[in-house]
Design a protein around this motif. Structure first.
Motif, PDB file in Angstrom:
ATOM      1  N   VAL A  82       0.821  -1.215   0.000  1.00 10.68           N
ATOM      2  CA  VAL A  82       0.000   0.000   0.000  1.00 10.68           C
ATOM      3  C   VAL A  82       0.859   1.270   0.000  1.00 10.68           C
ATOM      4  CG1 VAL A  82      -2.035  -1.105   0.995  1.00 10.68           C
ATOM      5  CG2 VAL A  82      -0.291  -0.183   2.513  1.00 10.68           C
ATOM      6  N   GLY A  83       2.028   1.139  -0.551  1.00 14.68           N
ATOM      7  CA  GLY A  83       2.853   2.330  -0.738  1.00 14.68           C
ATOM      8  C   GLY A  83       4.039   2.395   0.203  1.00 14.68           C
ATOM      9  N   LEU A  84       4.908   3.348  -0.111  1.00 16.75           N
ATOM     10  CA  LEU A  84       6.143   3.535   0.651  1.00 16.75           C
ATOM     11  C   LEU A  84       6.150   4.930   1.240  1.00 16.75           C
ATOM     12  CD1 LEU A  84       8.568   2.242  -2.126  1.00 16.75           C
ATOM     13  CD2 LEU A  84       7.720   0.921  -0.192  1.00 16.75           C
ATOM     14  N   THR A  85       6.982   5.123   2.227  1.00 18.45           N
ATOM     15  CA  THR A  85       7.155   6.460   2.780  1.00 18.45           C
ATOM     16  C   THR A  85       8.661   6.697   2.980  1.00 18.45           C
ATOM     17  OG1 THR A  85       6.109   7.984   4.335  1.00 18.45           O
ATOM     18  CG2 THR A  85       6.907   5.929   5.262  1.00 18.45           C
ATOM     19  N   PRO A  86       9.140   7.931   2.726  1.00 21.56           N
ATOM     20  CA  PRO A  86      10.586   8.172   2.787  1.00 21.56           C
ATOM     21  C   PRO A  86      11.181   7.825   4.155  1.00 21.56           C
ATOM     22  CG  PRO A  86       9.486  10.007   1.730  1.00 21.56           C
ATOM     23  CD  PRO A  86       8.403   9.118   2.277  1.00 21.56           C
ATOM     24  N   LEU A  87      12.355   7.207   4.117  1.00 22.16           N
ATOM     25  CA  LEU A  87      13.058   6.810   5.344  1.00 22.16           C
ATOM     26  C   LEU A  87      14.210   7.799   5.536  1.00 22.16           C
ATOM     27  CD1 LEU A  87      13.564   4.569   7.525  1.00 22.16           C
ATOM     28  CD2 LEU A  87      14.946   3.416   5.830  1.00 22.16           C
ATOM     29  N   ASN A  88      13.999   8.777   6.412  1.00 24.61           N
ATOM     30  CA  ASN A  88      14.994   9.852   6.477  1.00 24.61           C
ATOM     31  C   ASN A  88      15.061  10.531   7.852  1.00 24.61           C
ATOM     32  OD1 ASN A  88      12.637  11.304   6.545  1.00 24.61           O
ATOM     33  ND2 ASN A  88      12.713  11.871   4.393  1.00 24.61           N
ATOM     34  N   GLU A  89      14.719   9.782   8.897  1.00 23.37           N
ATOM     35  CA  GLU A  89      14.736  10.369  10.244  1.00 23.37           C
ATOM     36  C   GLU A  89      16.106  10.946  10.585  1.00 23.37           C
ATOM     37  OE1 GLU A  89      13.454   7.527   9.478  1.00 23.37           O
ATOM     38  OE2 GLU A  89      11.493   7.275  10.411  1.00 23.37           O
ATOM     39  N   MET A  90      17.143  10.354   9.930  1.00 23.57           N
ATOM     40  CA  MET A  90      18.499  10.809  10.190  1.00 23.57           C
ATOM     41  C   MET A  90      18.665  12.290   9.840  1.00 23.57           C
ATOM     42  SD  MET A  90      20.941   7.855   9.985  1.00 23.57           S
ATOM     43  CE  MET A  90      20.838   7.525   8.256  1.00 23.57           C
ATOM     44  N   LEU A  91      17.990  12.700   8.765  1.00 23.16           N
ATOM     45  CA  LEU A  91      18.078  14.099   8.347  1.00 23.16           C
ATOM     46  C   LEU A  91      17.400  15.014   9.366  1.00 23.16           C
ATOM     47  CD1 LEU A  91      17.296  13.616   4.549  1.00 23.16           C
ATOM     48  CD2 LEU A  91      19.483  14.336   5.510  1.00 23.16           C
ATOM     49  N   ALA A  92      16.270  14.547   9.890  1.00 21.86           N
ATOM     50  CA  ALA A  92      15.566  15.333  10.911  1.00 21.86           C
ATOM     51  C   ALA A  92      16.447  15.444  12.152  1.00 21.86           C
ATOM     52  CB  ALA A  92      14.235  14.679  11.238  1.00 21.86           C
ATOM     53  N   MET A  93      17.075  14.318  12.484  1.00 24.82           N
ATOM     54  CA  MET A  93      17.966  14.260  13.649  1.00 24.82           C
ATOM     55  C   MET A  93      19.114  15.267  13.511  1.00 24.82           C
ATOM     56  SD  MET A  93      20.263  10.946  14.403  1.00 24.82           S
ATOM     57  CE  MET A  93      20.344  10.186  15.985  1.00 24.82           C
ATOM     58  N   ARG A  94      19.593  15.402  12.300  1.00 25.59           N
ATOM     59  CA  ARG A  94      20.730  16.279  12.023  1.00 25.59           C
ATOM     60  C   ARG A  94      20.312  17.748  11.999  1.00 25.59           C
ATOM     61  NH1 ARG A  94      24.204  19.141  11.655  1.00 25.59           N
ATOM     62  NH2 ARG A  94      26.139  19.146  10.449  1.00 25.59           N
TER      63      ARG A  94
ATOM     64  N   SER B  75       4.973  11.405  -0.560  1.00 25.87           N
ATOM     65  CA  SER B  75       4.640  10.274   0.318  1.00 25.87           C
ATOM     66  C   SER B  75       5.116  10.394   1.762  1.00 25.87           C
ATOM     67  CB  SER B  75       5.136   8.947  -0.280  1.00 25.87           C
ATOM     68  OG  SER B  75       4.602   8.768  -1.553  1.00 25.87           O
ATOM     69  N   GLY B  76       5.368  11.601   2.249  1.00 21.95           N
ATOM     70  CA  GLY B  76       5.693  11.726   3.672  1.00 21.95           C
ATOM     71  C   GLY B  76       6.567  12.926   3.960  1.00 21.95           C
ATOM     72  N   PHE B  77       7.262  12.873   5.095  1.00 25.01           N
ATOM     73  CA  PHE B  77       8.183  13.951   5.453  1.00 25.01           C
ATOM     74  C   PHE B  77       9.429  13.863   4.578  1.00 25.01           C
ATOM     75  CE2 PHE B  77       5.626  14.213   9.256  1.00 25.01           C
ATOM     76  CZ  PHE B  77       5.616  15.588   9.476  1.00 25.01           C
ATOM     77  N   VAL B  78       9.804  14.986   4.007  1.00 20.49           N
ATOM     78  CA  VAL B  78      10.985  15.023   3.144  1.00 20.49           C
ATOM     79  C   VAL B  78      11.803  16.270   3.462  1.00 20.49           C
ATOM     80  CG1 VAL B  78      10.048  13.674   1.224  1.00 20.49           C
ATOM     81  CG2 VAL B  78       9.587  16.122   1.335  1.00 20.49           C
ATOM     82  N   PRO B  79      13.108  16.226   3.176  1.00 22.58           N
ATOM     83  CA  PRO B  79      13.935  17.397   3.482  1.00 22.58           C
ATOM     84  C   PRO B  79      13.699  18.538   2.493  1.00 22.58           C
ATOM     85  CG  PRO B  79      15.251  15.717   2.399  1.00 22.58           C
ATOM     86  CD  PRO B  79      13.908  15.104   2.637  1.00 22.58           C
ATOM     87  N   VAL B  80      13.686  19.741   3.002  1.00 24.69           N
ATOM     88  CA  VAL B  80      13.724  20.922   2.140  1.00 24.69           C
ATOM     89  C   VAL B  80      15.136  20.961   1.548  1.00 24.69           C
ATOM     90  CG1 VAL B  80      13.665  23.457   2.162  1.00 24.69           C
ATOM     91  CG2 VAL B  80      12.003  22.138   3.520  1.00 24.69           C
ATOM     92  N   ARG B  81      15.257  21.250   0.262  1.00 23.88           N
ATOM     93  CA  ARG B  81      16.577  21.166  -0.383  1.00 23.88           C
ATOM     94  C   ARG B  81      16.703  22.194  -1.495  1.00 23.88           C
ATOM     95  NH1 ARG B  81      15.773  19.081  -5.332  1.00 23.88           N
ATOM     96  NH2 ARG B  81      14.015  17.697  -5.706  1.00 23.88           N
ATOM     97  N   ASN B  82      17.933  22.364  -1.981  1.00 22.30           N
ATOM     98  CA  ASN B  82      18.106  23.214  -3.147  1.00 22.30           C
ATOM     99  C   ASN B  82      18.195  22.342  -4.400  1.00 22.30           C
ATOM    100  OD1 ASN B  82      20.704  22.195  -3.312  1.00 22.30           O
ATOM    101  ND2 ASN B  82      21.689  24.004  -2.452  1.00 22.30           N
ATOM    102  N   GLU B  83      18.439  22.959  -5.552  1.00 21.12           N
ATOM    103  CA  GLU B  83      18.420  22.171  -6.804  1.00 21.12           C
ATOM    104  C   GLU B  83      19.595  21.205  -6.898  1.00 21.12           C
ATOM    105  OE1 GLU B  83      18.888  24.954 -10.095  1.00 21.12           O
ATOM    106  OE2 GLU B  83      21.047  24.767  -9.752  1.00 21.12           O
ATOM    107  N   ASN B  84      20.578  21.366  -6.026  1.00 24.98           N
ATOM    108  CA  ASN B  84      21.713  20.439  -6.001  1.00 24.98           C
ATOM    109  C   ASN B  84      21.497  19.275  -5.034  1.00 24.98           C
ATOM    110  OD1 ASN B  84      23.002  22.136  -7.780  1.00 24.98           O
ATOM    111  ND2 ASN B  84      24.086  23.251  -6.155  1.00 24.98           N
ATOM    112  N   TYR B  85      20.295  19.185  -4.500  1.00 25.64           N
ATOM    113  CA  TYR B  85      19.943  18.143  -3.529  1.00 25.64           C
ATOM    114  C   TYR B  85      20.669  18.316  -2.199  1.00 25.64           C
ATOM    115  CZ  TYR B  85      16.924  15.940  -6.883  1.00 25.64           C
ATOM    116  OH  TYR B  85      15.892  15.731  -7.758  1.00 25.64           O
ATOM    117  N   GLU B  86      21.075  19.559  -1.909  1.00 26.80           N
ATOM    118  CA  GLU B  86      21.669  19.862  -0.605  1.00 26.80           C
ATOM    119  C   GLU B  86      20.546  20.331   0.317  1.00 26.80           C
ATOM    120  OE1 GLU B  86      24.723  22.854  -0.746  1.00 26.80           O
ATOM    121  OE2 GLU B  86      25.518  22.319   1.227  1.00 26.80           O
TER     122      GLU B  86
ATOM    123  N   THR C 148      14.190  11.445  -0.429  1.00 24.93           N
ATOM    124  CA  THR C 148      13.738  12.814  -0.698  1.00 24.93           C
ATOM    125  C   THR C 148      12.336  12.846  -1.301  1.00 24.93           C
ATOM    126  OG1 THR C 148      14.562  12.897  -2.977  1.00 24.93           O
ATOM    127  CG2 THR C 148      16.113  13.493  -1.249  1.00 24.93           C
ATOM    128  N   GLY C 149      11.687  11.683  -1.376  1.00 28.04           N
ATOM    129  CA  GLY C 149      10.363  11.603  -1.988  1.00 28.04           C
ATOM    130  C   GLY C 149      10.261  10.323  -2.793  1.00 28.04           C
TER     131      GLY C 149
END
Lengths: 162, 359
Positions: free
Chosen positions: B250-262, B273-284, B297-298
């Protein structure tokens, strides 16, 4: 309905088939790709410039049946297994149909197998003419079937009964 | 403390491509992967990929792993740490990892790319913990990695691409698929996949949900029912299936708690599909020198994850001083590939999500 069931309507199918005159001249592809997805290996695979997706890889592939030789290379390259080849030049009462088939056991040339339609329903017995499974097809074998002409627009799958 | 230039967390499609791209630029790359081997979900994808030639379209996922690993092996500036989990990312840039179970140590990279992928969503219904009820990923792992049949008769829950593809692979393995159901009124996955399964005789039941699972020690029966346009079960529409496996897709959700932690700024974006990092066009991300790529990232197709990896890899390498002469050319090529993948009706949805997170 198609988007609820995965079964294309008769009109949708007919639109994808080349004219019967073209089919009677010799083998030609039928590209049953109905919905825009980012995908263009059919175009890349065709050596005869017969399938065009174009600059936007989300376009629905367009077949130029004059250029198509029915070589069937695209059948094994389409990730959606959405292409078949039909040939009405061999006989007045039957047609030959080439389909990709990725299941075991593979049938053998000469076998009689169950011909199924796009819903998986049994339509008629069909004869296996040929089974091609060279390395270049990358584990997508191509089966050539012989079916009664009246089932040209119906047969799209087979069931191999051992 | 271990020294590294560019640390890539996750050795799936995005992480591998990020490593290749950064290594090609000349950066010293270190990949950390929690599993025994690299490849992520690619190693169980026995079907051919979509996309175009540059994303290995028409090649099977299992073979793309080897293509990427061969590329990676051609560089001598790549270190691979398998069976290693990241357990912390700290504000001084230190990343702490555990190798196997007892070897804990720290790494201090100049930049990090988080390519941790996604995890499967679950579905709540009575007895959903009975043995025999699997996530689609587990079924694929059993079948396509270990050669073990998950059962004899399967009800597939979810008609997205994964549900459709795994149904097809189950049938290839000789397992009966009794039906595929989905709560949505339309099939979510590519219709070419749906047609492929439909012509094998498997019904696809849209606007349906699981009412309950029945069984004593393991799954014996699934009861499903139709739902109305408010997703409420319609009484009297129940159907029963005698199955020993229910596969939840029934779908996936981004696995990125590490980014929130940081401390990276995160945003809930339904299209991704969920919480994702805000980023620039370079994926930073909003934390300097912390990049992200792929499903983290999505959620998208693996073809997009690979290109995002290449793009993040070249940008992260450039950020820490490895900017090749052909940087602009390569970057523009990756950007164009992503645009191409996302220019259709499916991609429109993704683009509407990305719009909300790119600053």
């Amino acid at each position: 309905m198609f988007e609820k069931t995965g079964i294309p309507s008769k009109e949708m199918i007919m639109e994808k088939f080349p004219s019967i005159d073209r089919i009677n001249k010799g083998p030609v592809a039928v590209v049953e790709c109905y919905k825009e997805i980012p995908c263009n290996p059919c175009q890349t695979a065709c050596k005869f410039d017969a399938i065009k997706v174009g600059e936007d890889i989300n376009n629905i592939p367009a077949l130029n049946s004059d250029n198509c030789t029915g070589c069937a290379i695209c059948l094994s390259k389409c990730p959606g297994l959405a292409i078949m080849v039909v040939d009405g030049s061999k006989s007045e009462t039957t047609v030959q149909i080439k389909i990709p088939y990725e299941f075991l056991p593979l049938p053998n040339a000469g076998d009689i197998v169950k011909g199924l339609d796009r819903e998986g329903k049994y339509i008629a017995d069909v004869k296996v003419i040929n089974v091609l499974n060279p390395k270049s097809f990358d584990r997508t074998p191509i089966i050539t079937l012989e079916a009664d002409r009246e089932f040209l627009y119906d047969i799209r799958n087979i069931k191999v009964v051992s | 403390m271990k020294d590294a230039e560019l640390l890539i967390i996750g050795g799936g499609p995005a992480g591998l491509c990020a490593a290749i791209s950064a290594a090609e630029s000349g950066a010293r790359v270190c990949i950390v992967e929690r599993n025994k081997s690299l490849g992520g979900q690619l190693v169980k994808q026995t079907h051919m990929f979509f996309g175009s030639e540059k994303q290995y379209a028409s090649t099977r996922g299992i073979d793309i792993t080897n293509i990427l690993l061969n590329k990676l092996n051609s560089y001598n500036n790549v270190e691979i740490l398998t069976e290693t989990s990241v357990v912390g990312m700290f504000e001084d840039g230190v990343v702490s990892v555990v190798h196997k179970e007892d070897n804990y140590y720290k790494i201090k990279p100049k930049a990090v790319i988080v390519a941790t992928g996604a995890y499967e969503k679950s579905l709540a219904f009575p007895n959903n913990d009975l043995p025999g009820i699997y996530g689609a990923g587990a079924v694929q792992t059993l079948m396509n990695v270990h050669g073990v049949k998950p059962g004899e008769r399967v009800l597939m829950v979810g008609a997205g691409n994964i549900g459709l593809i795994v149904s097809y692979q189950l049938m290839q393995a000789g397992v009966e698929v009794v039906a595929i159901l989905d709560a949505a009124p339309k099939i979510g996955g590519y219709l070419v996949h749906a047609s492929k399964i439909r012509r094998m005789g498997v019904p696809i039941l849209t606007s349906h949900t699981v009412k309950e699972a029945v069984g004593k020690n393991y799954l014996e029966k699934a009861i499903i029912s139709e739902i109305d346009n408010k997703f409420q079960p319609i009484e009297g529409t129940e159907k029963e299936f005698d199955v020993d496996v229910m596969c939840i897709s029934v779908g996936l959700t981004p696995l990125n708690e590490m980014l929130a932690m940081r401390g990276c700024q995160m945003k809930y974006v339904s299209q991704l599909s969920g919480f994702v990092p805000v980023r620039n066009e370079n994926y930073e991300t909003t934390v300097e020198n912390v990049f992200a790529a792929g499903d983290a990232t999505g959620v998208e197709e693996a073809s997009a994850a690979m290109v995002e990896g290449y793009l993040a890899g070249i940008c992260a390498a450039a950020k820490i001083g490895y900017r090749p002469d052909n940087f602009d050319e390569r970057k523009n090529d990756y950007v164009k590939q992503l645009d191409d993948l996302r220019s259709g009706p499916v991609g429109k949805h993704i683009l509407a999500g990305i719009e909300q997170i790119v600053v």
